[in-house]
Design a protein around this motif. Structure first.
Motif: not given
Length: 357
Positions: A68-70, A75-77, A93-104, A113-123
């Motif tokens: 899955v490309p970063e 975000e779609r996946a 993957s690091f490049g999934y950081m913002d997509p993870t935050i957006n979808v969460a 759970e995001h690997a190697t990133g630094f942005k967190r949220a309640d979920n």
């Protein structure tokens, strides 16, 4: 009651029981940046997924999407996985950081759970491994084994995780061999065997007889094997098919215990947003077998270094260390703080070239 009604009632009961059993299962998703057969990073994350299945049996259902490309594709996946009923999604993957935050943000009841990133949220939790601890061991071996004093390093992207690894390997190679020089080639990919092979061949042509990599395929191993008299180290996975030469050791990412622990927390209702950064001591980073291609005395030194890092007796970033421009960073005996390491955007003194912006 006639037979038709009895059979209908039985079928309905079975259907409801099946549906209830399916609902009872914890559904765990994985988004992978490379193919599960890459032999490196994604392979080890998938081994963690398989360990979850083995540990929990029919209490879990796992799903994954590979290569899955970063960016927008990620975000779609993730969105599809959340809509498909996933309770927990690992984005690896690091490049999934913002997509993870957006979808969460759109799926507050799904845990991410995001690997190697630094942005967190309640979920959203973050997790990574202290790969730089393994790089210290590799650097020590590399510095002592190079005959040309030229070590090549294939970087993926100029992000803190990769820069930390380059610095750690260089510091420890330089400690045992003051004449050592590093050449860094940026591949701008995590997994592209053709690009990785080209990078390895270019470094070997420039005189490098040790190749380190922070990319995910075994192509650099194959290029080194073809060249002969070049040593390599497995990245993320053992890559033992290239042992005892050129692959003389490896860094192995062991995600299974973490994945099992986090799935259990979802099942127990105790999952909370956390940040995990573990290394050799807790077993998230392992040093693969050091082969007999490494002299016995050097092998013992490398194992002692591994053990002292694992026991917390030695930190790979211990001063005195200057930054590339000669300014002081760490004083004698001073240890780098995690904040600086997490955002590392500079080379240490002695490395040449600029970090691409």
């Amino acid at each position: 009651m006639n037979l038709t009604k009895l059979l209908a009632g039985t079928a309905l009961a079975l259907g409801l029981a099946t549906a209830a059993a399916a609902q009872d299962k914890t559904k765990v998703g994985f988004i992978f940046v490379g193919p599960v057969g890459d032999g490196g990073w994604t392979y080890e994350h998938n081994e963690g997924r398989l360990a979850v299945e083995e540990h929990f049996g029919d209490k879990v259902e796992t799903v994954y999407q590979e290569s899955v490309p970063e960016g927008a594709d990620a975000e779609r996946a993730m969105t599809q996985m959340a809509l498909g009923g996933a309770d927990l999604i690992f984005t690896t993957s690091f490049g999934y950081m913002d997509p993870t935050i957006n979808v969460a943000a759109k799926f507050p009841d799904v845990k991410f759970e995001h690997a190697t990133g630094f942005k967190r949220a309640d979920n959203v939790s973050t997790y990574s491994a202290r790969f730089y601890e393994g790089r210290a061991v590799q650097g020590h071996i590399a510095g002592k084994m190079t005959k040309t004093n030229k070590i090549g390093y294939i970087g993926s992207f100029p992000i803190p995780e990769v820069i930390r690894g380059i610095n750690s390997a260089y510091i420890h190679a330089k400690k045992v061999n003051p004449d050592v020089e590093f050449s860094i080639v940026w591949a701008y990919t995590w997994f592209d065997p053709a690009k990785e092979a080209d990078a390895a061949k270019a470094l070997i042509e420039q005189g490098a007889d040790v190749i380190l990599q922070h990319t995910d395929s075994t192509a650099p191993q194959a290029a080194a094997q073809e060249a002969g008299n070049v040593i390599t180290f497995g990245q993320a996975s053992d890559m033992a098919e290239y042992a005892p030469m050129p692959r003389v050791s490896s860094i192995i990412d062991n995600w299974a215990p973490y994945y099992i622990d986090r799935v259990q927390a979802v099942m127990d209702g105790t999952w909370e947003s956390t940040d995990t950064w573990d290394g050799i001591g807790p077993g998230m980073v392992e040093i693969g077998e050091i082969t007999d291609a490494v002299p016995a005395e050097l092998k013992a030194e490398a194992e002692a270094l591994r053990d002292s890092i694992g026991a917390g007796e030695y930190h790979p970033f211990t001063g005195p260390i200057n930054k590339q421009d000669g300014t002081a960073w760490l004083a004698e005996g001073e240890v780098a703080d995690d904040g600086t390491l997490a955002g590392m955007n500079f080379y240490v003194e002695g490395l040449t070239g600029d970090i691409p912006q």
